[in-house]
Design a protein around this motif. Structure first.
Motif, short mmCIF file in Angstrom:
data_model
loop_
_atom_site.label_atom_id
_atom_site.label_comp_id
_atom_site.label_asym_id
_atom_site.label_seq_id
_atom_site.Cartn_x
_atom_site.Cartn_y
_atom_site.Cartn_z
N ALA A 130 3.27 -28.39 76.48
CA ALA A 130 3.98 -28.43 77.76
C ALA A 130 4.96 -27.26 77.88
N ALA A 170 4.92 -24.33 76.28
CA ALA A 170 4.19 -23.06 76.39
C ALA A 170 3.65 -22.87 77.81
N TYR A 229 4.92 -23.98 80.68
CA TYR A 229 5.99 -23.58 81.61
C TYR A 229 6.52 -22.19 81.27
N GLU A 230 6.48 -21.81 80.01
CA GLU A 230 6.85 -20.44 79.64
C GLU A 230 5.89 -19.46 80.32
N VAL A 258 4.22 -20.03 83.08
CA VAL A 258 4.50 -20.09 84.51
C VAL A 258 5.67 -19.18 84.84
N GLU A 259 6.77 -19.29 84.07
CA GLU A 259 7.97 -18.52 84.40
C GLU A 259 7.70 -17.02 84.34
N HIS A 260 6.88 -16.58 83.40
CA HIS A 260 6.67 -15.15 83.22
C HIS A 260 5.38 -14.66 83.88
N ALA A 312 3.39 -22.24 92.10
CA ALA A 312 3.04 -23.09 93.24
C ALA A 312 1.94 -24.10 92.90
N LEU A 313 1.34 -23.98 91.73
CA LEU A 313 0.26 -24.91 91.34
C LEU A 313 0.83 -26.30 91.05
N ASP A 314 -0.03 -27.31 91.20
CA ASP A 314 0.36 -28.65 90.75
C ASP A 314 0.24 -28.71 89.23
N ILE A 315 1.35 -28.98 88.58
CA ILE A 315 1.37 -29.08 87.13
C ILE A 315 2.00 -30.42 86.75
N ASP A 316 1.29 -31.20 85.95
CA ASP A 316 1.82 -32.50 85.51
C ASP A 316 1.72 -32.61 84.00
N VAL A 317 2.59 -33.43 83.47
CA VAL A 317 2.56 -33.73 82.03
C VAL A 317 2.35 -35.24 81.86
#
Lengths: 250, 250
Positions: free
Chosen positions: A89, A91, A93-94, A96-98, A105-110
């Motif tokens: 999870a 990695a 978001y890391e 995504v940020e970079h 803007a994608l749907d991301i779920d955990v």
């Protein structure tokens, strides 16, 4: 069609510890991404593409997942245990940020899962029953100084410590050094749990006093639980002992 | 007939986050014991006896379970989240240690579960993605000094902090005091997650900077996640932000 990424915690190993929410998310995916041995735990399904990768390739995995999702695919990224605890999870978001703005803007779920430390704790009693912490001993991404500082702070403040990634071929000496340091803070009788392949075939669990703990007994499939000075051991005739953390531990 | 006690983590609330192992253990029990609202999550089954009790009656619950098991019954003791994390597993072993020797000879098992902190973390990104700790803010069983010392040690060493039992009617001022102390260690921009009734009807999640965190927003059904200085926030247009703990956080 809008793509999505779901990061899924598979639990420690046994299918009976995988949640129905994880099963549903796996079934809904077009693409499955993960470390090979974790993907092997997921039953193949017609029409799904599988993308196994080697250990340590977390960011590459995350970028592949986001690239496929940006093309409109439903992507499942699998982790052992809980995906948010030293899993994929972070990695994701890391990346995504970079990455490009479109990825944010994608749907991301955990989908959370049962962590290896909880499964190990359950096997030996209730060693995480009061304040505790989880520390990764891997110095691949953070300095050894940082790790030692956290270990010492946790032991001095009375936390029980769950130790992830205690050893690997490229990190052979760190656990022995950690034991040496902890022996300057904690009593030699402090129980240490070595849990290897917990909730998987060949599971091996041992409880030893810190004074006798041998770092050579741990490898990358081992998780350790290190008690606090308050941790209690209950001897049982003819059976393995149980340990627990009193709720009142000061 | 040999009695047994199984301590079961029900997960944070949603049935889809309860493991098949928990379901099987619940189905095999003669007696169900637990805090009333947790027992209410378990579907009634013909022939099973239910023993709901009030909040705070952990040791009484543990002794009842062991007494019934000593009579040969199969007893399930339920907890929310994971039973080993500020749940019934520790109370059960505390009762064993201080009870008659025959209790230590009983079969006692723990079924791990998905903890509330993992479910809360999953909702907002990956805030527990590096070294983290779990602290109960309740000073019913340990001193307020101990709690403050652990909070400070954790924040200073760079742990993300999951805070259980942040407030109740009888503990109204502690969380504000904890925020005040943490503001002397962490930047005012540090993200704080208030997660109330996570994975249950009426779930409410908010991310606020530590500098603006209001203790009055938390109650006994709230869990808090307090970032480290390294925690990153990803703003998303028209949608709630995501936070994550970089794996490399020093």
């Amino acid at each position: 069609m809008t793509g999505r990424v779901t990061v899924i915690g598979l639990g420690p190993g046994d299918d009976a510890l995988r949640t129905p929410q994880a099963d549903a998310a796996l079934a809904a995916a077009d693409d499955l991404i993960g470390y090979g041995p974790y993907l092997d735990r997921v039953r193949p399904r017609a029409g799904q593409r599988r993308h196994p990768s080697d250990n340590g390739a977390e960011l590459a995995r995350a970028r592949l997942a986001l690239t496929l999702a940006a093309e409109g695919r439903h992507v499942a990224v699998v982790s052992g245990g809980d995906a948010g605890v030293f899993g994929m999870a972070s990695a994701l978001y890391e990346a995504v940020e970079h990455g490009p703005a479109s990825w944010a803007a994608l749907d991301i779920d955990v989908v959370p899962g049962v962590s290896a430390m909880f499964a190990a704790a359950a096997r030996v009693g209730a060693p995480l029953g009061h304040d505790f912490c989880a520390i990764s001993l891997s110095d691949n991404l953070k300095s050894w100084d940082t790790i030692c500082r956290r270990l010492r702070a946790a032991a001095e403040a009375g936390f029980v410590i769950a130790l992830y990634n205690p050893a690997s071929r490229t990190r052979p000496w760190q656990l022995a050094a950690a034991f040496d340091m902890l022996r300057t803070v904690l009593p030699p009788t402090t129980p240490v749990v070595f849990a290897r392949d917990v909730a998987r075939p060949g599971e091996r669990i041992a409880i030893v006093p810190l004074g006798e703990a041998d770092a050579a007994e741990a490898d990358m499939r081992t998780i350790l639980l290190i008690g606090s000075a308050a941790t209690r051991l209950i001897a049982r005739e003819g059976r393995p002992p149980r340990i627990y953390a009193p709720r009142s531990a000061q």
